[in-house]
Motif scaffolding. Structure first.
Motif, PDB file in Angstrom:
ATOM      1  N   LEU A 104       0.840  -1.194   0.000  1.00  0.00           N
ATOM      2  CA  LEU A 104       0.000   0.000   0.000  1.00  0.00           C
ATOM      3  C   LEU A 104       0.877   1.247   0.000  1.00  0.00           C
ATOM      4  CD1 LEU A 104      -2.919   1.175   0.473  1.00  0.00           C
ATOM      5  CD2 LEU A 104      -2.112   1.549   2.786  1.00  0.00           C
ATOM      6  N   SER A 105       0.645   2.101  -0.973  1.00  0.00           N
ATOM      7  CA  SER A 105       1.405   3.353  -1.061  1.00  0.00           C
ATOM      8  C   SER A 105       0.472   4.543  -0.873  1.00  0.00           C
ATOM      9  CB  SER A 105       2.058   3.486  -2.444  1.00  0.00           C
ATOM     10  OG  SER A 105       2.876   2.384  -2.701  1.00  0.00           O
ATOM     11  N   VAL A 106       1.016   5.609  -0.344  1.00  0.00           N
ATOM     12  CA  VAL A 106       0.245   6.845  -0.171  1.00  0.00           C
ATOM     13  C   VAL A 106       1.004   7.960  -0.879  1.00  0.00           C
ATOM     14  CG1 VAL A 106      -0.659   8.496   1.509  1.00  0.00           C
ATOM     15  CG2 VAL A 106      -0.599   6.070   2.063  1.00  0.00           C
ATOM     16  N   VAL A 107       0.272   8.800  -1.598  1.00  0.00           N
ATOM     17  CA  VAL A 107       0.906   9.956  -2.238  1.00  0.00           C
ATOM     18  C   VAL A 107       0.472  11.203  -1.477  1.00  0.00           C
ATOM     19  CG1 VAL A 107       1.216  11.264  -4.371  1.00  0.00           C
ATOM     20  CG2 VAL A 107       0.746   8.800  -4.473  1.00  0.00           C
ATOM     21  N   LEU A 108       1.441  11.946  -0.943  1.00  0.00           N
ATOM     22  CA  LEU A 108       1.121  13.174  -0.219  1.00  0.00           C
ATOM     23  C   LEU A 108       1.700  14.350  -0.997  1.00  0.00           C
ATOM     24  CD1 LEU A 108       1.886  11.772   3.308  1.00  0.00           C
ATOM     25  CD2 LEU A 108      -0.321  12.703   2.609  1.00  0.00           C
ATOM     26  N   MET A 109       0.843  15.297  -1.325  1.00  0.00           N
ATOM     27  CA  MET A 109       1.275  16.459  -2.115  1.00  0.00           C
ATOM     28  C   MET A 109       1.013  17.732  -1.317  1.00  0.00           C
ATOM     29  SD  MET A 109      -0.421  15.314  -5.753  1.00  0.00           S
ATOM     30  CE  MET A 109      -1.794  14.462  -4.989  1.00  0.00           C
ATOM     31  N   ASP A 111       3.087  21.657   0.330  1.00  0.00           N
ATOM     32  CA  ASP A 111       4.303  22.475   0.476  1.00  0.00           C
ATOM     33  C   ASP A 111       4.789  22.313   1.910  1.00  0.00           C
ATOM     34  OD1 ASP A 111       6.291  24.320   0.084  1.00  0.00           O
ATOM     35  OD2 ASP A 111       5.000  26.049   0.478  1.00  0.00           O
ATOM     36  N   ASP A 112       6.037  21.885   2.060  1.00  0.00           N
ATOM     37  CA  ASP A 112       6.627  21.671   3.381  1.00  0.00           C
ATOM     38  C   ASP A 112       5.845  20.620   4.173  1.00  0.00           C
ATOM     39  OD1 ASP A 112       8.409  22.001   5.374  1.00  0.00           O
ATOM     40  OD2 ASP A 112       7.513  23.829   6.195  1.00  0.00           O
ATOM     41  N   ILE A 113       5.678  19.471   3.573  1.00  0.00           N
ATOM     42  CA  ILE A 113       4.818  18.444   4.181  1.00  0.00           C
ATOM     43  C   ILE A 113       5.563  17.128   4.421  1.00  0.00           C
ATOM     44  CG2 ILE A 113       2.586  19.299   3.319  1.00  0.00           C
ATOM     45  CD1 ILE A 113       3.420  16.699   1.249  1.00  0.00           C
ATOM     46  N   ARG A 114       6.901  17.187   4.409  1.00  0.00           N
ATOM     47  CA  ARG A 114       7.649  15.915   4.531  1.00  0.00           C
ATOM     48  C   ARG A 114       7.291  15.163   5.810  1.00  0.00           C
ATOM     49  NH1 ARG A 114      10.779  19.464   1.839  1.00  0.00           N
ATOM     50  NH2 ARG A 114      11.646  18.722  -0.138  1.00  0.00           N
ATOM     51  N   HIS A 115       7.017  15.932   6.879  1.00  0.00           N
ATOM     52  CA  HIS A 115       6.718  15.301   8.171  1.00  0.00           C
ATOM     53  C   HIS A 115       5.449  14.429   8.125  1.00  0.00           C
ATOM     54  CE1 HIS A 115       4.571  19.115   7.865  1.00  0.00           C
ATOM     55  NE2 HIS A 115       3.657  18.555   8.638  1.00  0.00           N
ATOM     56  N   THR A 116       4.554  14.694   7.172  1.00  0.00           N
ATOM     57  CA  THR A 116       3.292  13.933   7.145  1.00  0.00           C
ATOM     58  C   THR A 116       3.527  12.475   6.737  1.00  0.00           C
ATOM     59  OG1 THR A 116       2.872  14.662   4.882  1.00  0.00           O
ATOM     60  CG2 THR A 116       1.802  15.928   6.634  1.00  0.00           C
ATOM     61  N   ALA A 117       4.711  12.204   6.144  1.00  0.00           N
ATOM     62  CA  ALA A 117       5.010  10.818   5.758  1.00  0.00           C
ATOM     63  C   ALA A 117       5.015   9.910   6.984  1.00  0.00           C
ATOM     64  CB  ALA A 117       6.367  10.758   5.049  1.00  0.00           C
ATOM     65  N   GLU A 118       5.463  10.472   8.136  1.00  0.00           N
ATOM     66  CA  GLU A 118       5.487   9.656   9.364  1.00  0.00           C
ATOM     67  C   GLU A 118       4.075   9.279   9.787  1.00  0.00           C
ATOM     68  OE1 GLU A 118       7.591  11.884  12.330  1.00  0.00           O
ATOM     69  OE2 GLU A 118       9.337  12.043  10.997  1.00  0.00           O
ATOM     70  N   ALA A 125       0.939   2.693   6.024  1.00  0.00           N
ATOM     71  CA  ALA A 125       1.421   2.707   4.629  1.00  0.00           C
ATOM     72  C   ALA A 125       2.756   1.969   4.529  1.00  0.00           C
ATOM     73  CB  ALA A 125       1.600   4.149   4.157  1.00  0.00           C
ATOM     74  N   ASP A 126       2.942   1.200   3.447  1.00  0.00           N
ATOM     75  CA  ASP A 126       4.244   0.551   3.224  1.00  0.00           C
ATOM     76  C   ASP A 126       5.212   1.514   2.549  1.00  0.00           C
ATOM     77  OD1 ASP A 126       3.352  -2.058   4.072  1.00  0.00           O
ATOM     78  OD2 ASP A 126       2.188  -2.128   2.218  1.00  0.00           O
ATOM     79  N   ARG A 127       4.660   2.379   1.685  1.00  0.00           N
ATOM     80  CA  ARG A 127       5.505   3.299   0.918  1.00  0.00           C
ATOM     81  C   ARG A 127       4.800   4.651   0.838  1.00  0.00           C
ATOM     82  NH1 ARG A 127       5.131   1.322  -4.097  1.00  0.00           N
ATOM     83  NH2 ARG A 127       6.478  -0.436  -3.680  1.00  0.00           N
ATOM     84  N   VAL A 128       5.573   5.732   0.971  1.00  0.00           N
ATOM     85  CA  VAL A 128       4.954   7.060   0.900  1.00  0.00           C
ATOM     86  C   VAL A 128       5.707   7.882  -0.142  1.00  0.00           C
ATOM     87  CG1 VAL A 128       4.224   9.093   2.194  1.00  0.00           C
ATOM     88  CG2 VAL A 128       4.503   6.911   3.392  1.00  0.00           C
ATOM     89  N   PHE A 129       4.977   8.363  -1.132  1.00  0.00           N
ATOM     90  CA  PHE A 129       5.545   9.294  -2.106  1.00  0.00           C
ATOM     91  C   PHE A 129       5.259  10.701  -1.585  1.00  0.00           C
ATOM     92  CE2 PHE A 129       4.552   5.546  -4.639  1.00  0.00           C
ATOM     93  CZ  PHE A 129       5.690   5.396  -5.424  1.00  0.00           C
ATOM     94  N   VAL A 130       6.313  11.492  -1.402  1.00  0.00           N
ATOM     95  CA  VAL A 130       6.109  12.862  -0.924  1.00  0.00           C
ATOM     96  C   VAL A 130       6.452  13.817  -2.065  1.00  0.00           C
ATOM     97  CG1 VAL A 130       6.818  14.608   0.750  1.00  0.00           C
ATOM     98  CG2 VAL A 130       6.680  12.206   1.441  1.00  0.00           C
ATOM     99  N   VAL A 131       5.479  14.604  -2.453  1.00  0.00           N
ATOM    100  CA  VAL A 131       5.705  15.576  -3.525  1.00  0.00           C
ATOM    101  C   VAL A 131       5.578  16.961  -2.889  1.00  0.00           C
ATOM    102  CG1 VAL A 131       5.104  16.238  -5.875  1.00  0.00           C
ATOM    103  CG2 VAL A 131       4.500  13.949  -5.038  1.00  0.00           C
ATOM    104  N   ALA A 242       7.911   3.340   6.997  1.00  0.00           N
ATOM    105  CA  ALA A 242       7.564   3.119   5.590  1.00  0.00           C
ATOM    106  C   ALA A 242       8.734   3.580   4.729  1.00  0.00           C
ATOM    107  CB  ALA A 242       6.313   3.918   5.233  1.00  0.00           C
ATOM    108  N   GLU A 243       8.789   3.061   3.523  1.00  0.00           N
ATOM    109  CA  GLU A 243       9.776   3.572   2.563  1.00  0.00           C
ATOM    110  C   GLU A 243       9.273   4.937   2.091  1.00  0.00           C
ATOM    111  OE1 GLU A 243      11.452   2.504  -1.914  1.00  0.00           O
ATOM    112  OE2 GLU A 243       9.853   1.303  -1.020  1.00  0.00           O
TER     113      GLU A 243
END
Ligand SMILES: Cc1cc2nc3c(=O)[nH]c(=O)nc-3n(C[C@H](O)[C@H](O)[C@H](O)COP(=O)(O)OP(=O)(O)OC[C@H]3O[C@@H](n4cnc5c(N)ncnc54)[C@H](O)[C@@H]3O)c2cc1C
Length: 398
Positions: A104-109, A111-118, A125-131, A242-243
């Motif tokens: 399961l991957s999540v895409v988070l888009m 500005d300045d949102i890297r912390h939301t991957a945690e 989530a197994d994998r998180v794409f941070v844009v 997650a990756e």
């Protein structure tokens, strides 16, 4: 896509006429004939006992075996945290992923949102794409669609889930059109067939009178938007990892046709978000007229509550359908729901059973709402509501 009737096979049995939900088939010279009401739903082709009606879907050149994995389109709140609807979808996506042994991957888009991957990792989530890009600071259709479409084309997930929120509804529809795939909006239940990996997407149809389960057989990804508060929240474990993949993007502000000049918050009580509210005051047909609904507003103001309504008041044209609670409205999960002049019809109750505490005010002691309420007041809303409002004011010393 096209629908045709093969005259030599049609036996004039009229099964198709009864199967068609749109009255789009007439019998002419004992042969089925389509009229302009046809929307190519294919119900007649499925029903036809002789195979005389053929739904020609056109050739799909998509190799669906190339697609794998389940994706969730994440949402970030204006406070910069991951939205709870995304947590809900991670829980549901994770459940589906386990059934077909994928990830399961999540895409988070944003500005300045890297912390939301945690947060996404903690919910499963197994994998998180941070844009992360300034142009993605607030939702706009064009850049979000572009980023998501590029990622989907590159990684080829087999399923993409979005929340049926303002952003999710807009983005999922636009993406589906861009990718030329089907999309089922507003799902309330998802299942997956582990053999075929086909997503069974269930949503209310025909004004909520029936539930339709929809499959997208020919194209990938299978896309669905899911109504918030229907799936339940997964547990959060901050030790989960997650990756995390940071996706660099180049977005020229000048290439986006919409600009956000100002964000003006609607602070009116009616605008408080029902799906996120801790306290909701609900009104039904027990109110004598539209003006009397101000009693709800006055109580809501004292409690900091959102205001919702039964469908009866929406149908009467007194309130907007966006404030309807129930099976064909919003599903709510407040800590406290105060049902005022609402009978407790099954379709309304379907939207409020997730409330921690339900208080009902109704002048009929036998009203079904009292069967689901934790506390009940038998009385007239015109008397009980002002008394409650005054009591709260008095407690506050106002
Ligand atoms: C397919 C379908 C989907 C539906 N979806 C929804 C949905 O999402 N949400 C929804 O709400 N409904 C939905 N409905 C409609 C639902 O069946 C009921 O008709 C509706 O909920 C009734 O609204 P109500 O309780 O306000 O009105 P009523 O059933 O008319 O009840 C009014 C209540 O107010 C009480 N009352 C009257 N005067 C007073 C007073 N002065 N003080 C105190 N109490 C008073 C009465 O005793 C009564 O119990 C749906 C129906 C269908 C068929």
């Amino acid at each position: 896509m096209a629908l045709r009737v093969e005259d030599n096979k049609c036996i004039g049995c009229e099964v198709c006429v009864h199967a068609c939900p749109y009255q789009a088939i007439e019998m002419v010279d004992e042969r089925a004939t389509l009229n302009e009401a046809c929307i190519l739903c294919g119900a007649c082709a499925y029903a036809c006992p002789t195979g005389a009606i053929v739904l020609d879907r056109g050739d799909s050149d998509v190799d669906i075996t190339q697609y794998e994995g389940i994706w969730v389109v994440g949402e970030v709140t204006s406070e910069g945290t991951m939205a709870m609807v995304t947590a809900e979808l991670i829980g549901e996506g994770g459940r589906l992923a386990a059934e077909i042994d994928t990830d399961l991957s999540v895409v988070l888009m944003g500005d300045d949102i890297r912390h939301t991957a945690e947060q996404a990792a903690g919910y499963g989530a197994d994998r998180v794409f941070v844009v992360d890009h300034p142009a993605l600071a607030r939702y706009r259709t064009e850049p979000f669609t572009r980023v998501m479409a590029d990622l989907i084309e590159e990684h080829k997930p087999e399923i993409v889930l979005a929340g049926a929120t303002s952003m999710g509804r807009d983005l999922a529809a636009r993406l589906a059109a861009r990718l030329k795939v089907g999309m089922t909006a507003d799902c309330i239940e998802l299942r997956i067939d582990p053999e075929t990996r086909m997503l069974e997407q269930t949503r209310p149809a025909f004004g909520g009178n029936l539930l339709a389960t929809i499959l997208c057989e020919q194209t990938r990804p299978q896309m669905a938007s899911v109504r918030p508060n229907t799936m339940g929240l997964p547990s959060f474990d901050e030790s989960r990892e997650a990756e995390v993949i940071e996706v660099p993007v180049e977005i020229e502000e000048g290439s986006i046709t919409t600009k956000i000049l100002e964000v003006v918050r609607d602070e009116s009580r009616s605008a408080r978000k029902l799906v996120e509210a801790d306290i909701i005051v609900g009104g039904g047909r027990g109110f004598a007229d539209k003006q009397q609904l101000s009693l709800l507003d006055e109580l809501a103001e004292q409690l900091g509550a959102a205001v919702g309504f039964s469908r009866a008041l929406v149908d009467q044209g007194w309130v907007s359908s966006t404030q309807q609670i129930g099976q064909s409205g919003k599903i709510v999960h407040p800590k406290l729901y105060i049902a005022c002049g609402i009978s407790g019809a099954i379709q309304h109750v379907a939207g409020i059973t997730g409330s921690d505490c339900i208080v009902a005010i109704n002048k009929d002691p036998d009203a079904p709402i009292f069967e689901v309420a934790h506390y009940g007041v038998v009385g007239d809303v015109a008397q009980v509501l002002p008394a409650m409002t005054e009591a709260i004011k008095a407690r506050r010393g106002e």
